[in-house]
Scaffold this active site. Structure first.
Site, mmCIF file in Angstrom:
data_model
loop_
_atom_site.group_PDB
_atom_site.id
_atom_site.type_symbol
_atom_site.label_atom_id
_atom_site.label_comp_id
_atom_site.label_asym_id
_atom_site.label_seq_id
_atom_site.Cartn_x
_atom_site.Cartn_y
_atom_site.Cartn_z
ATOM 1 C CG ASP A 1 -2.085 0.980 1.060
ATOM 2 O OD1 ASP A 1 -2.938 1.033 1.940
ATOM 3 O OD2 ASP A 1 -2.103 1.704 0.032
ATOM 4 C CG ASP B 1 -5.766 -5.222 2.484
ATOM 5 O OD1 ASP B 1 -6.396 -4.440 1.751
ATOM 6 O OD2 ASP B 1 -5.312 -4.902 3.616
ATOM 7 C CB CYS C 1 -11.068 -25.787 10.832
ATOM 8 S SG CYS C 1 -9.553 -25.036 10.202
ATOM 9 C CB CYS D 1 -5.978 -25.274 9.830
ATOM 10 S SG CYS D 1 -6.190 -24.836 11.559
ATOM 11 C CG HIS E 1 -8.380 -21.331 13.161
ATOM 12 N ND1 HIS E 1 -8.954 -22.455 12.583
ATOM 13 C CD2 HIS E 1 -9.407 -20.459 13.377
ATOM 14 C CE1 HIS E 1 -10.262 -22.274 12.462
ATOM 15 N NE2 HIS E 1 -10.562 -21.073 12.935
#
Ligand SMILES: N#Cc1ccc(CCNc2nc3cc4nc(N)[nH]c(=O)c4cc3[nH]2)cc1
Ligand SMILES: [Zn+2]
Length: 374
Positions: free
Chosen positions: A94, A268, A306, A308, A337
């Protein structure tokens, strides 16, 4: 050779969402996608290996912050930001405009640029379109952002009109000052607040300058959700369909889905990493504040849906314990996570677009996450 190219693969038959692929000098990525934020050349508590393992392929960093610390000269001498932080995926930086307006006081906006105080030590500083480009050239990011003004919400029409016109002049100066067009892409940032006529003016000015991609700025600054959605509905159609569209600062699950439905490709936000550091996790059943006492003896994973490695190997009780003791490993687990959750969500969004059912996916996700269907 245009360093940043976009392939539009297909659009969803139920909504305005599009499946695409962005190509950069540091790899390609499917869109819609979420970009983890690494403001000071690190996605806080994550290693590059962590980011690779969750299949993040583009991260954000920040001109203003890296200019102040460690300074762009050190990063240039290191061989650029990729080498400095040992990240070989894509990097978007940015331009510093937003940070100047959100972090420092004593701002004075002039045609030539912005005079303000360093938020760390109060020293007087000056940032211009040219300086913002020099810094980003030194960082060697794959995608650079034009230097813009992100006005506060709400802002008076006349103020916003003058600001849009100055941001368009600054965008032209950025293009002139951009001396690495063959290995860095420069995105223009559309402003205009909630005003359709000004969004149109801003988009037309920037499209005429033929940037390789476009960001929609001036949102996620405190406006109600329906205002953001309205602005997206009348702004995205003004942007070229064969170029990426990036909505700045948006990162809640519902806003990502609603943004994708309105034709956004890149997002983002610091939200997932910031709330992780105070013990709040995103799960398929909504937010879970793992530091709450009720999880002291809860040996289930953060999210049973999940896949992960945090949810496969660690319990809510253990993570709560670490967070309560301010153990860094606890923040690593919640951060990993949360980022995995958003990256996985975007993968589900891409699959839903492929199968022409993003509208249905939104319904079921919102239902399970506990969101109203606004
Ligand atoms: N936790 C947390 C949390 C903290 C902040 C936010 C809001 C982020 N919103 C936002 N970032 C932006 C960056 C931006 N950069 C530039 N150059 N221009 C923008 O108009 C702009 C607009 C933005 N809007 C959202 C969640
Ligand atoms: Zn997980």
């Amino acid at each position: 050779m245009n360093p940043i190219t976009y392939e539009l693969i297909k659009t969803d038959k139920q909504t305005g969402a599009r499946l695409g692929r962005v190509h950069t000098p540091h790899g390609s990525f499917d869109t819609p996608t979420f970009m983890p934020v690494g403001t000071l050349a690190t996605v806080k508590t994550m290693s590059p290996e962590d980011l690779q393992s969750m299949q993040a392929n583009i991260i954000l960093s920040n001109t203003y912050h890296l200019w102040l610390r460690p300074g762009e000269d050190i990063i240039r001498e290191a061989g650029g930001l990729h080498k400095f932080m040992n990240w070989d995926g894509a990097i978007l930086t940015d331009s510093g405009g937003f940070q100047v307006f959100s972090l420092s006081d004593m701002r004075e906006i002039k045609e030539e640029g912005v005079h303000f105080r360093n938020h760390l030590n109060g020293e007087k500083l000056f940032l211009s379109p040219e300086k913002a480009m020099d810094i980003q050239n030194a960082l060697g990011s794959d995608i650079m952002m034009a230097f813009d003004e992100c006005p506060p919400y709400p802002a008076e029409y006349n103020y916003m009109k003058a600001s849009v016109e100055r941001t368009s002049r600054w965008a032209e100066r950025c293009l002139q000052a951009h001396n690495r067009p063959y290995d860095q892409g420069l995105f223009g940032i559309v402003q205009g607040g909630e005003y359709e006529a000004l969004r149109k003016q801003s988009a037309e000015d920037l499209v005429s300058l033929d940037f390789p991609g476009y960001a929609i700025g001036g949102l996620s600054v405190g406006e109600p959700k329906h205002i953001m959605n309205q602005v997206l509905e009348f702004t995205t159609p003004l942007l070229p369909s064969h170029k990426p569209r990036y909505l700045m600062g948006v990162g809640s699950p519902d806003a990502l889905i609603d943004g994708a439905i309105r034709g956004i490709d890149m997002f983002d936000c610091v939200l997932p990493t910031r709330i992780a550091r105070n013990g709040t996790c995103m799960t398929s059943n909504g937010r879970l504040v793992v530091r709450n006492a009720k999880y002291a003896r809860d040996f289930n994973p953060i999210d049973e849906n999940c896949s992960c490695h945090v949810c496969k190997n660690y319990s809510r009780a253990y993570i709560r314990h670490l967070i309560k003791c301010n153990e860094t490993f606890g923040f690593r687990l919640t951060t990993y996570h949360n980022l995995h959750f958003l990256l996985k969500l975007m993968e589900q969004v891409r699959t839903a677009i492929k199968e022409d059912r993003l509208g249905d996916f939104k319904e079921s996700f919102f239902e399970q996450y506990g969101l109203n269907k606004a």
